[in-house]
Design a protein around this motif. Structure first.
Motif, short mmCIF file in Angstrom:
data_model
loop_
_atom_site.label_atom_id
_atom_site.label_comp_id
_atom_site.label_asym_id
_atom_site.label_seq_id
_atom_site.Cartn_x
_atom_site.Cartn_y
_atom_site.Cartn_z
N PRO B 41 0.82 -1.22 0.00
CA PRO B 41 0.00 0.00 0.00
C PRO B 41 0.85 1.26 0.00
O PRO B 41 0.46 2.28 -0.53
N GLY B 42 1.99 1.20 0.59
CA GLY B 42 2.80 2.41 0.66
C GLY B 42 3.77 2.46 -0.48
O GLY B 42 4.72 3.22 -0.49
N GLY B 43 3.54 1.63 -1.46
CA GLY B 43 4.49 1.51 -2.56
C GLY B 43 4.58 2.74 -3.40
O GLY B 43 3.91 3.74 -3.17
N SER B 44 5.42 2.65 -4.42
CA SER B 44 5.74 3.85 -5.16
C SER B 44 4.53 4.42 -5.90
O SER B 44 4.49 5.61 -6.19
N LEU B 46 1.41 4.74 -4.82
CA LEU B 46 0.69 5.65 -3.92
C LEU B 46 1.51 6.91 -3.67
O LEU B 46 0.99 8.02 -3.66
N LEU B 47 2.81 6.71 -3.50
CA LEU B 47 3.65 7.87 -3.22
C LEU B 47 3.71 8.80 -4.42
O LEU B 47 3.70 10.01 -4.28
N ARG B 48 3.81 8.20 -5.59
CA ARG B 48 3.91 9.07 -6.76
C ARG B 48 2.61 9.82 -7.01
O ARG B 48 2.62 10.97 -7.45
N ARG B 50 0.79 10.85 -4.63
CA ARG B 50 0.85 11.88 -3.62
C ARG B 50 1.74 13.04 -4.06
O ARG B 50 1.47 14.20 -3.79
N LEU B 51 2.82 12.70 -4.76
CA LEU B 51 3.74 13.75 -5.19
C LEU B 51 3.11 14.65 -6.23
O LEU B 51 3.46 15.82 -6.34
N GLN B 52 2.23 14.07 -7.03
CA GLN B 52 1.60 14.88 -8.05
C GLN B 52 0.13 15.07 -7.70
O GLN B 52 -0.73 14.60 -8.40
N LYS B 53 -0.14 15.77 -6.60
CA LYS B 53 -1.53 15.96 -6.25
C LYS B 53 -2.07 17.11 -7.07
O LYS B 53 -1.34 18.00 -7.51
N GLY B 54 -3.33 17.10 -7.29
CA GLY B 54 -3.89 18.21 -8.06
C GLY B 54 -4.36 17.75 -9.42
O GLY B 54 -3.85 16.78 -9.98
N GLN B 55 -5.31 18.49 -9.93
CA GLN B 55 -5.90 18.13 -11.21
C GLN B 55 -5.05 18.69 -12.33
O GLN B 55 -4.63 19.84 -12.31
#
Lengths: 455, 111
Positions: B41-44, B46-48, B50-55
């Motif tokens: 679940p915490g893999g890349s 999900l993280l990626r 998170r890094l690119q949040k936003g529309q």
């Protein structure tokens, strides 16, 4: 007879059980909340006289505590609006075709050096230094222009006079003094002012930068955890903070539940930590959700500098800086949510980032939860209480009644069942006055101020 | 099989597990609903995300149009635009685009 606790203040005082009372609430009453009105940060200044809030619309509102009135010496002054300004505007990142939100992620006050107040406010990409100053006199009697600003016809000027300062109605002005831009590829999650009062750090998901307050066109990168191959990314930075009195020390927390303490004297790039704090995981308790719930959403040092506190989804942990192997204290904030993790994952609530704070003498810690509940943990007496920020308990000076959530089975009278909790009512941001038992608690769009009952 | 589970209980070890660990029960629920869910679940991924949040928008014109639409929704008392909404029937010209004014609405906390 609802007694709960706080601390009565200075060293040597008896720690009484105190009662928390409603004091004030700010914001609109209606349920229709505009996105822009969502409060995103709350912070007292170092004297507690000023209380700043930031919101999703990029606006900052600063409240000032009225001085205690001579008529009612036992009553603390109310917090009233002192200044409000638009700190950040939405921008468009042309290279990535993404919006840069104007939401204020953090506000940090600088220690006060003169009559003006300074604060740093940041959105995802840009940090700004704001000067808030008072003006209570203005020059009058110019030769070349009228007092209202219109220029005088030079031909009508027959005498020369010296302009003098005259009193005027108090005006509070906020002006941006520095803009620290273009230093973060990823989203800024924290800013922290150094005890040297000259530098500060800003951290995003993968990097931490060190700034000098006077210099806006350069910053030093002091931590970089970006892997050469982004496919190998396993951990991101979630929060960071400078030590309160050691100017060479800072910490940063990660999405895996680890905290790294770095010493800037060791090397220019602090990729190698000086200390590594992580609680070993019990392999029997590991589940799909473990890594997500262990992600640290906030980290802050105690005022003493001896301890630090971290908040993850379900708990608060207090760490002694001298012991890296495990926290010295762990407090369960809302353990009953463990049996709801599936739906909390589906509605994204499991990713909510709760903050936490210390009281002035580090004896009590506080954090928010759902249903507009917030929790306090007394470290010395090992007691905790759940209180609620709601308009229903908003009669002036009314004492807050402790709340209880029943996790199943028999529900006692006055208890609330887990299934009736409102997960849209989250208290993510709370702040404690540095010197007094006054707290600021932000619900979605309202700011509550509570204080302990003075007799 | 956990041999320590007394037979007198008469329940399977998994049920015993759920009694002890509600998290594991929740995990089973989730896996039942989303069988294709990866184990990390915490893999890349999900993280990626998170890094690119936003529309993501197509370009700045698309972004400004979306902003203007939101503004019109939030101010229903504003005068109805004289031109019909441009939604892709034709290529907009600079005159068609609504001017983006900075938000000067004061915070309700200050009210």
């Amino acid at each position: 007879m609802d007694k709960h606790f706080g601390t009565s203040g200075g060293v040597g005082d008896e720690i009484d059980e105190v009662q928390w009372c409603f004091s004030q609430v700010k914001g609109a009453i209606d349920d229709d909340v505009a996105d822009a009105d969502i409060i995103s940060t709350v912070e007292f200044n170092h004297s507690g006289e000023l209380l700043a809030t930031g919101d999703k619309g990029g606006r900052v509102v600063i409240f000032q505590q009225e001085p205690e009135s001579k008529n009612q010496p036992q009553c603390r002054g109310d917090y009233n609006v002192y200044s409000t300004f638009q700190s950040h505007e939405p921008e468009f990142d042309y290279l990535k075709s993404l919006e840069i939100e104007e939401k204020i992620n953090k506000i940090r006050w600088l220690p006060q050096k003169n009559a003006a107040h300074f604060l740093l406010s940041t959105n995802d990409k840009t940090i700004k230094l704001w000067k808030i100053s008072e003006r209570d006199k203005r020059p009058e009697g110019y030769n070349l222009k009228e007092d209202d600003g219109r220029y005088r016809d030079p031909n009508t000027v027959t005498t020369l006079r010296v302009p003098i300062f005259r009193p005027m109605d108090l005006m509070v002005e906020a002006s941006p003094r520095r803009v620290y831009a273009n230093a973060h590829t990823y989203h800024i999650n924290s800013i922290s002012v150094n005890s040297d009062c000259e530098t500060y750090l800003s951290s995003d998901d993968l990097r931490i930068n060190l700034w000098h307050l006077e210099i806006t066109d350069r910053s030093f990168n002091i931590v970089d955890i970006k892997p050469a191959n982004m496919e190998e990314l396993t951990e991101v930075i979630t929060a960071s903070a400078f030590h309160p009195n050691q100017c060479n020390t800072f910490v940063y927390s990660s999405s895996k539940g680890a905290i790294r303490l770095c010493d800037m004297r060791m090397s220019a790039l602090c990729d190698n930590h000086a200390k590594f704090f992580e609680e070993p995981e019990d392999p029997n308790n590991r589940s799909f959700f473990s890594e997500i719930t262990s992600s640290i959403s906030d980290v802050n040092f105690s005022h003493s500098g001896r301890y630090m506190m971290t908040r993850d989804y379900l708990s608060i942990k207090i760490w002694d800086l001298n012991m890296e192997t495990r926290p010295v204290e762990t407090y369960q904030v809302h353990e009953y949510l463990r049996s709801k993790l599936c739906s909390l994952y589906e509605n994204d609530c499991i990713f909510d980032k709760f903050e936490c704070c210390w009281n002035g003498n580090d004896s009590v810690v506080m954090t928010g939860s759902y249903n507009n509940f917030f929790r306090m943990f007394d470290r010395g007496y090992r007691r905790d209480v759940t209180l609620e920020a709601s308009r229903e308990n908003s009669k002036p000076q009314s004492v807050l009644k402790p709340r209880k959530v029943s996790s199943g089975g028999k529900r006692k009278k006055d208890e609330i069942s887990v299934d009736s909790l409102d997960f849209n009512k989250k208290i993510l941001h709370t702040a404690w006055h540095p010197l007094d038992n006054v707290i600021a608690v932000a619900t979605t769009n309202n700011l509550y101020i509570f204080q302990d009952k003075l007799n | 099989m956990d041999s320590r589970v007394p037979q007198a209980f008469g329940c399977w070890p998994e049920v015993q597990d759920k009694m002890i660990n509600p998290e594991k029960a929740e995990e089973a629920k989730l896996k039942a609903r989303y069988p294709n869910l990866g184990n990390k679940p915490g893999g890349s991924d999900l993280l990626r995300k998170r890094l690119q949040k936003g529309q993501k928008y197509f370009d700045s014109g698309d972004y400004n149009m979306a902003k203007a639409k939101i503004k019109n929704k939030q101010l229903p008392t504003a005068a109805a635009p004289e031109k019909t909404e441009i939604t892709g029937d034709h290529i907009p010209t600079p005159q068609d685009l609504p001017q983006r004014k900075p938000s000067l609405v004061a915070s309700k906390l200050a009210g």
